[in-house]
Design a protein around this motif. Structure first.
Motif, PDB file in Angstrom:
ATOM      1  N   LEU A   9      12.874   9.994  20.831  1.00  0.00           N
ATOM      2  CA  LEU A   9      13.521   8.685  20.932  1.00  0.00           C
ATOM      3  C   LEU A   9      12.661   7.651  21.647  1.00  0.00           C
ATOM      4  CD1 LEU A   9      17.214   9.721  21.759  1.00  0.00           C
ATOM      5  CD2 LEU A   9      16.164   9.277  19.531  1.00  0.00           C
ATOM      6  N   SER A  10      11.479   8.034  22.058  1.00  0.00           N
ATOM      7  CA  SER A  10      10.578   7.108  22.736  1.00  0.00           C
ATOM      8  C   SER A  10       9.807   6.271  21.724  1.00  0.00           C
ATOM      9  CB  SER A  10       9.589   7.884  23.616  1.00  0.00           C
ATOM     10  OG  SER A  10       8.485   7.068  23.977  1.00  0.00           O
ATOM     11  N   GLY A  11       9.896   4.950  21.858  1.00  0.00           N
ATOM     12  CA  GLY A  11       9.113   4.082  20.998  1.00  0.00           C
ATOM     13  C   GLY A  11       7.625   4.219  21.225  1.00  0.00           C
ATOM     14  N   ASN A  12       7.215   4.489  22.461  1.00  0.00           N
ATOM     15  CA  ASN A  12       5.795   4.652  22.752  1.00  0.00           C
ATOM     16  C   ASN A  12       5.233   5.927  22.159  1.00  0.00           C
ATOM     17  OD1 ASN A  12       5.040   2.285  24.059  1.00  0.00           O
ATOM     18  ND2 ASN A  12       5.832   2.980  26.029  1.00  0.00           N
ATOM     19  N   ALA A  31       7.492  19.063  22.694  1.00  0.00           N
ATOM     20  CA  ALA A  31       8.701  18.338  23.072  1.00  0.00           C
ATOM     21  C   ALA A  31       8.849  18.294  24.586  1.00  0.00           C
ATOM     22  CB  ALA A  31       9.925  18.989  22.443  1.00  0.00           C
ATOM     23  N   VAL A  32       9.122  17.101  25.102  1.00  0.00           N
ATOM     24  CA  VAL A  32       9.400  16.893  26.517  1.00  0.00           C
ATOM     25  C   VAL A  32      10.787  16.257  26.610  1.00  0.00           C
ATOM     26  CG1 VAL A  32       8.693  15.740  28.648  1.00  0.00           C
ATOM     27  CG2 VAL A  32       6.954  16.562  27.034  1.00  0.00           C
ATOM     28  N   ASP A  33      11.696  16.910  27.317  1.00  0.00           N
ATOM     29  CA  ASP A  33      13.075  16.430  27.434  1.00  0.00           C
ATOM     30  C   ASP A  33      13.114  15.296  28.464  1.00  0.00           C
ATOM     31  OD1 ASP A  33      15.770  16.004  27.526  1.00  0.00           O
ATOM     32  OD2 ASP A  33      16.314  18.008  28.200  1.00  0.00           O
ATOM     33  N   PHE A  34      12.848  14.083  27.967  1.00  0.00           N
ATOM     34  CA  PHE A  34      12.842  12.896  28.823  1.00  0.00           C
ATOM     35  C   PHE A  34      14.233  12.617  29.380  1.00  0.00           C
ATOM     36  CE2 PHE A  34      13.297   8.304  29.341  1.00  0.00           C
ATOM     37  CZ  PHE A  34      12.178   7.977  30.098  1.00  0.00           C
ATOM     38  N   TYR A  35      15.242  12.704  28.505  1.00  0.00           N
ATOM     39  CA  TYR A  35      16.622  12.462  28.911  1.00  0.00           C
ATOM     40  C   TYR A  35      17.531  13.385  28.118  1.00  0.00           C
ATOM     41  CZ  TYR A  35      20.987  10.029  29.829  1.00  0.00           C
ATOM     42  OH  TYR A  35      22.266   9.731  30.213  1.00  0.00           O
ATOM     43  N   PRO A  36      18.420  14.086  28.794  1.00  0.00           N
ATOM     44  CA  PRO A  36      18.729  14.010  30.229  1.00  0.00           C
ATOM     45  C   PRO A  36      17.896  14.939  31.114  1.00  0.00           C
ATOM     46  CG  PRO A  36      20.319  15.417  29.139  1.00  0.00           C
ATOM     47  CD  PRO A  36      19.391  14.924  28.061  1.00  0.00           C
ATOM     48  N   GLY A  37      17.005  15.726  30.516  1.00  0.00           N
ATOM     49  CA  GLY A  37      16.322  16.766  31.288  1.00  0.00           C
ATOM     50  C   GLY A  37      15.318  16.276  32.308  1.00  0.00           C
ATOM     51  N   ARG A  38      14.778  15.051  32.098  1.00  0.00           N
ATOM     52  CA  ARG A  38      13.787  14.463  33.001  1.00  0.00           C
ATOM     53  C   ARG A  38      12.590  15.401  33.220  1.00  0.00           C
ATOM     54  NH1 ARG A  38      14.664  10.047  35.787  1.00  0.00           N
ATOM     55  NH2 ARG A  38      13.403  10.751  37.541  1.00  0.00           N
ATOM     56  N   HIS A 194       6.415  -1.116   5.129  1.00  0.00           N
ATOM     57  CA  HIS A 194       5.890  -0.815   3.798  1.00  0.00           C
ATOM     58  C   HIS A 194       4.416  -0.419   3.827  1.00  0.00           C
ATOM     59  CE1 HIS A 194       9.647  -2.677   2.397  1.00  0.00           C
ATOM     60  NE2 HIS A 194       9.420  -2.015   1.283  1.00  0.00           N
ATOM     61  N   LEU A 195       3.863  -0.193   4.999  1.00  0.00           N
ATOM     62  CA  LEU A 195       2.501   0.327   5.072  1.00  0.00           C
ATOM     63  C   LEU A 195       2.448   1.748   4.510  1.00  0.00           C
ATOM     64  CD1 LEU A 195       1.432  -0.818   8.668  1.00  0.00           C
ATOM     65  CD2 LEU A 195       0.513  -1.685   6.504  1.00  0.00           C
ATOM     66  N   ASN A 196       1.374   2.070   3.833  1.00  0.00           N
ATOM     67  CA  ASN A 196       1.200   3.435   3.339  1.00  0.00           C
ATOM     68  C   ASN A 196       1.191   4.412   4.507  1.00  0.00           C
ATOM     69  OD1 ASN A 196       0.997   2.661   0.645  1.00  0.00           O
ATOM     70  ND2 ASN A 196      -1.225   2.425   0.737  1.00  0.00           N
ATOM     71  N   GLY A 197       1.967   5.473   4.383  1.00  0.00           N
ATOM     72  CA  GLY A 197       2.033   6.467   5.438  1.00  0.00           C
ATOM     73  C   GLY A 197       3.079   6.186   6.487  1.00  0.00           C
ATOM     74  N   PHE A 198       3.865   5.123   6.302  1.00  0.00           N
ATOM     75  CA  PHE A 198       4.887   4.788   7.295  1.00  0.00           C
ATOM     76  C   PHE A 198       5.909   5.914   7.419  1.00  0.00           C
ATOM     77  CE2 PHE A 198       8.939   3.094   8.688  1.00  0.00           C
ATOM     78  CZ  PHE A 198       8.579   2.290   9.760  1.00  0.00           C
ATOM     79  N   ILE A 199       6.277   6.217   8.644  1.00  0.00           N
ATOM     80  CA  ILE A 199       7.373   7.135   8.933  1.00  0.00           C
ATOM     81  C   ILE A 199       8.330   6.443   9.896  1.00  0.00           C
ATOM     82  CG2 ILE A 199       6.128   9.284   8.512  1.00  0.00           C
ATOM     83  CD1 ILE A 199       5.710   9.463  11.578  1.00  0.00           C
ATOM     84  N   GLY A 200       9.568   6.861   9.870  1.00  0.00           N
ATOM     85  CA  GLY A 200      10.563   6.269  10.754  1.00  0.00           C
ATOM     86  C   GLY A 200      10.845   7.135  11.961  1.00  0.00           C
ATOM     87  N   MET A 201      11.837   6.711  12.699  1.00  0.00           N
ATOM     88  CA  MET A 201      12.379   7.443  13.836  1.00  0.00           C
ATOM     89  C   MET A 201      13.849   7.054  13.925  1.00  0.00           C
ATOM     90  SD  MET A 201      11.298   5.364  17.326  1.00  0.00           S
ATOM     91  CE  MET A 201      12.662   6.122  18.270  1.00  0.00           C
ATOM     92  N   PRO A 202      14.658   7.722  14.746  1.00  0.00           N
ATOM     93  CA  PRO A 202      16.054   7.285  14.882  1.00  0.00           C
ATOM     94  C   PRO A 202      16.128   5.806  15.243  1.00  0.00           C
ATOM     95  CG  PRO A 202      15.766   9.423  15.902  1.00  0.00           C
ATOM     96  CD  PRO A 202      14.388   8.949  15.522  1.00  0.00           C
TER      97      PRO A 202
END
Length: 209
Positions: A9-12, A31-38, A194-202
Motif C-alpha cells: 500500500l506504499s506509494g513509494n 514483504a514488510v508489515d508497515f501497518y499495523p505491524g510496524r 497507458h505507458l507500456n508495462g504499467f501496473i497498478g496497486m490498490p
C-alpha cells in the motif's frame, strides 16, 4: 536478483515496482508489515535501514534507501539509452527538480492519506492545503507544457520525474484531496496509466480494469 523491501500500500514502494516493470527488470519483493505491524521499526529491519523507512532496495552488494534515490540508481544502471534519467545536463537538472517535488507530494498528499487511511495523527488540513498548492503548480506547468506540444513533466518523453510524482497524486483522493480542479493533472495521470508495462496497486487501476 534485485530485492525490494516492500509494502503493497506504499506509494513509494509502488513507484519502484512500477518503474522496474516498465523497463522489464526482474526483481523479488520482501514483504514488510508497515501497518499495523510496524515491522519497519523492528530491530531486524533497522539493521537493514537505520532510518526505519521503506522502501529499501538491494542489488548485489548495493543497498539503497529513499524511493527517489533508488529511481536514479535503477535508471542509471539499467537504462542504457538514458531515456529515463537523461544525460543532458539541463534535462537531468529538470528531472532532479521534479524528484524534489515528489518529496513535497509525499510530505503533503501522502501525509493526508496516512491520516485518513491509517489514522496517523497530524495536521491533515494543513497537509491538504499544502498539497493543493503543489497540485496547482503542477497543473499549471502541465497545461503550459501541453500548449507547447509536450506531455510530460521534465522532458519530451516520460522520465523518472513522472514515475516519482505519479503515485501520491493518483492516490490523492484517499487523503481527501480532489483532483476536480486540476484537469491537466488528470490528463497526465491517464498518460502515465497507458505507458507500456504499467501496473497498478490498490487504488490505482491499470487501464483495462
Amino acid at each position: 536478483m534485485i530485492k525490494l523491501y516492500n509494502y503493497e500500500l506504499s506509494g513509494n514502494c509502488y513507484k519502484l515496482r512500477l518503474f522496474m516493470n516498465i523497463i522489464g527488470l526482474q526483481y523479488e519483493t520482501v514483504a514488510v508489515d508497515f501497518y499495523p505491524g510496524r515491522e519497519h521499526k523492528s530491530a531486524e529491519f533497522l539493521a537493514i535501514n537505520p532510518w526505519g523507512q521503506l522502501p529499501v532496495l538491494e542489488d548485489g552488494q548495493c543497498r539503497l534507501r529513499d524511493a527517489q534515490a533508488i529511481l536514479v540508481y535503477l535508471a542509471s544502471a539499467y537504462d542504457p539509452q538514458s531515456n529515463w534519467f537523461p544525460a543532458d545536463p539541463q534535462t537531468r537538472a529538470q528531472v532532479c527538480a521534479w524528484l524534489a517535488v515528489a518529496d513535497d507530494i509525499t510530505r503533503t498528499a501522502s501525509a493526508a492519506r496516512l491520516h485518513d487511511a491509517l489514522g496517523y495523527e497530524l495536521d491533515v488540513e494543513s497537509a491538504r492545503r499544502d498539497a493543493r498548492v503543489i497540485f496547482r503548480l503542477i497543473d499549471d506547468h502541465l497545461a503550459e507544457t501541453e500548449m507547447e506540444g509536450g506531455l510530460w513533466l521534465a522532458a519530451e518523453w516520460p522520465t523518472i520525474a513522472d514515475i516519482a510524482c505519479f503515485p501520491y497524486i493518483a492516490l490523492s483522493q484517499e487523503g481527501g484531496i480532489s483532483r476536480d480542479d486540476f484537469p491537466a493533472i488528470r490528463r497526465w495521470i491517464d498518460r502515465v496509466r497507458h505507458l507500456n508495462g504499467f501496473i497498478g496497486m490498490p487504488g490505482i487501476f491499470a487501464p483495462h480494469v
